[in-house]
Design a protein around this motif. Structure first.
Motif, mmCIF file in Angstrom:
data_model
loop_
_atom_site.group_PDB
_atom_site.id
_atom_site.type_symbol
_atom_site.label_atom_id
_atom_site.label_comp_id
_atom_site.label_asym_id
_atom_site.label_seq_id
_atom_site.Cartn_x
_atom_site.Cartn_y
_atom_site.Cartn_z
ATOM 1 N N MET A 1 -23.141 32.751 -15.700
ATOM 2 C CA MET A 1 -21.869 32.501 -15.248
ATOM 3 C C MET A 1 -21.487 33.781 -14.758
ATOM 4 S SD MET A 1 -18.570 31.523 -17.627
ATOM 5 C CE MET A 1 -17.110 30.919 -16.941
ATOM 6 N N PRO A 2 -20.860 33.957 -13.398
ATOM 7 C CA PRO A 2 -20.402 35.244 -13.155
ATOM 8 C C PRO A 2 -19.069 35.839 -13.653
ATOM 9 C CG PRO A 2 -20.326 33.643 -11.192
ATOM 10 C CD PRO A 2 -20.661 32.957 -12.409
ATOM 11 N N LEU A 3 -19.102 37.097 -14.070
ATOM 12 C CA LEU A 3 -17.991 37.662 -14.766
ATOM 13 C C LEU A 3 -16.594 37.218 -14.193
ATOM 14 C CD1 LEU A 3 -16.574 39.462 -16.838
ATOM 15 C CD2 LEU A 3 -17.009 41.469 -15.421
ATOM 16 N N ALA A 4 -16.516 37.227 -12.914
ATOM 17 C CA ALA A 4 -15.267 36.646 -12.302
ATOM 18 C C ALA A 4 -14.854 35.295 -12.617
ATOM 19 C CB ALA A 4 -15.500 36.796 -10.747
ATOM 20 N N ASP A 5 -15.630 34.301 -13.167
ATOM 21 C CA ASP A 5 -15.450 33.116 -13.389
ATOM 22 C C ASP A 5 -14.848 33.012 -14.921
ATOM 23 O OD1 ASP A 5 -16.006 32.338 -11.191
ATOM 24 O OD2 ASP A 5 -17.670 31.249 -11.316
ATOM 25 N N VAL A 6 -14.991 34.098 -15.890
ATOM 26 C CA VAL A 6 -14.553 34.200 -16.869
ATOM 27 C C VAL A 6 -13.133 34.051 -17.400
ATOM 28 C CG1 VAL A 6 -14.683 35.437 -19.329
ATOM 29 C CG2 VAL A 6 -16.673 35.298 -17.905
ATOM 30 N N ASP A 7 -12.623 33.043 -17.992
ATOM 31 C CA ASP A 7 -11.051 32.898 -18.165
ATOM 32 C C ASP A 7 -10.326 34.179 -19.136
ATOM 33 O OD1 ASP A 7 -8.516 32.025 -17.686
ATOM 34 O OD2 ASP A 7 -9.092 30.128 -18.650
ATOM 35 N N THR A 8 -9.156 34.476 -19.137
ATOM 36 C CA THR A 8 -8.705 35.537 -19.690
ATOM 37 C C THR A 8 -7.632 35.238 -20.817
ATOM 38 O OG1 THR A 8 -7.212 35.878 -17.770
ATOM 39 C CG2 THR A 8 -9.254 37.001 -17.653
#
Length: 361
Positions: A1-8
């Motif tokens: 999973m790309p880091l950009a897709d990790v929810d916050t």
């Protein structure tokens, strides 16, 4: 999973930086011949503890019985509870845990030592006990010298306890900013520990362990000729408060821990708001730092919001933009999350459960 897709918000661990930190500390202590027993209260994660042991640590420290239970359940076999344990329920669990792993514990009171002996007898175990000495932090611990010797005599008389040494940790020294301040504080601590050890050994008791030290001072305890075991913990992560220290002559540890957050509002010139507020990081040591955006300051936190102050002429972060923050204090920040999102080169490589999250008892 790309880091950009990790929810916050999410808690990120940069694996390359973490692994460098692990190797740097292991190498520094290995050269001294002392034992490394990192403090797990920083990470509360058995996966990290096992990696520390694989790199040469003899085991880990914990602060609470429930932390130690989480570590043993996760496969860690040697734990020092670097704290006092008081109360029948906790002592019963502590003694039961000693059936499954090597468990040591600190005392600073003779009646507590008696309660430990009772719990150990009931469980059919023998507990290793260290006398905690106040070497300057003015928190727990008996006074050095004769008071510590008297308590060592008491512990040695109990049939279900084994006197194992002295705990001499100077926590207040870790964030003294200058090298000279920390060196002076640890020199005083080491002298108190030395005097105590010598008195105990002159009594005929074997003071096999003198344990203490932290990330901000471990080289000084290491060089003292007094300590046999070192307890640094924050080095695996680092934080903004440690970043304010001077590190001349010390190994440099990389910032591996970040909070991943999203800009949820950009309502005015000079201001943006992120979704990482007080429930996403601890502010006891100050506000977090914004990574890679000079002129952007994390200025204020409320429960669910972090207000960024943007200097004149600096681009305001865009709505939906994701940012990294360096937490002010790593230990209590970690305790807010269920897992570490382990990232290498902007991709998620693993999730490590923070198994001892909330283990406060």
């Amino acid at each position: 999973m790309p880091l950009a897709d990790v929810d916050t918000p999410a808690l990120l661990l940069d694996l390359d930086a973490f692994e460098r930190n692990l190797a740097t500390m292991a190498g520094a202590v290995r050269e001294s011949g002392l034992r490394l027993r990192p403090h797990a209260k920083a990470h509360k994660c058995p996966e990290i503890a096992k990696r520390q042991v694989a790199a040469g640590a003899v085991g880990v420290c914990c602060q609470k019985v429930s932390e130690a239970e989480a570590m043993v359940d996760g496969g860690v076999a040697d734990i020092l509870i670097a704290n006092e344990v008081v109360g029948r329920a906790k002592l019963t669990r502590l003694a039961q845990l000693a059936k499954r792993a090597r468990i040591s514990v600190c005392v600073d009171d003779a009646s507590n030592a008696g309660d430990l002996d009772d719990a150990a007898r009931a469980a059919g175990v023998r507990l290793d006990v260290l006398i905690e000495v106040d070497v300057g932090a003015h928190r727990c611990g008996v006074e050095p010298g004769e008071p510590a010797l008297r308590l060592a005599r008491v512990v040695n008389e109990f049939g279900n306890l084994r006197f194992a040494g002295v705990h001499a940790y100077h926590g207040a020294a870790q964030h003294l900013r200058s090298i000279d301040e920390r060196r002076a504080a640890i020199a005083q601590a080491a002298e108190k520990a030395r005097r105590t050890r010598d008195l105990i050994e002159d009594e005929g008791l074997d003071c096999e362990t003198v344990t203490g030290a932290g990330t901000g001072s471990f080289l000084f305890e290491q060089a003292s000729g007094v300590y046999t075991e070192l307890q640094p913990g924050s080095y695996v992560f680092m934080d903004a408060d440690y970043g304010r220290n001077s590190w001349d002559g010390f190994p440099r540890f990389a910032q591996s821990l970040h909070i991943w957050t999203t800009v949820m509002s950009a309502p005015a010139a000079g201001r943006a708001v992120v979704d990482a507020g007080l429930k996403a990081h601890s502010v006891d040591s100050g506000m977090p730092l914004v990574v890679g955006l000079p002129g952007v300051e994390y200025a204020k936190a409320s429960d669910e919001h972090g207000v960024l102050k943007v200097a004149a002429g600096v681009r305001v972060p865009a709505l939906g933009e994701k940012l990294r923050l360096v937490p002010g204090h790593c230990d209590p920040t970690v305790n807010l999350y269920d897992w570490l999102v382990c990232v290498r080169v902007e991709r998620v490589e693993a999730l490590w459960p923070i198994t001892a999250r909330g283990a406060l008892y």
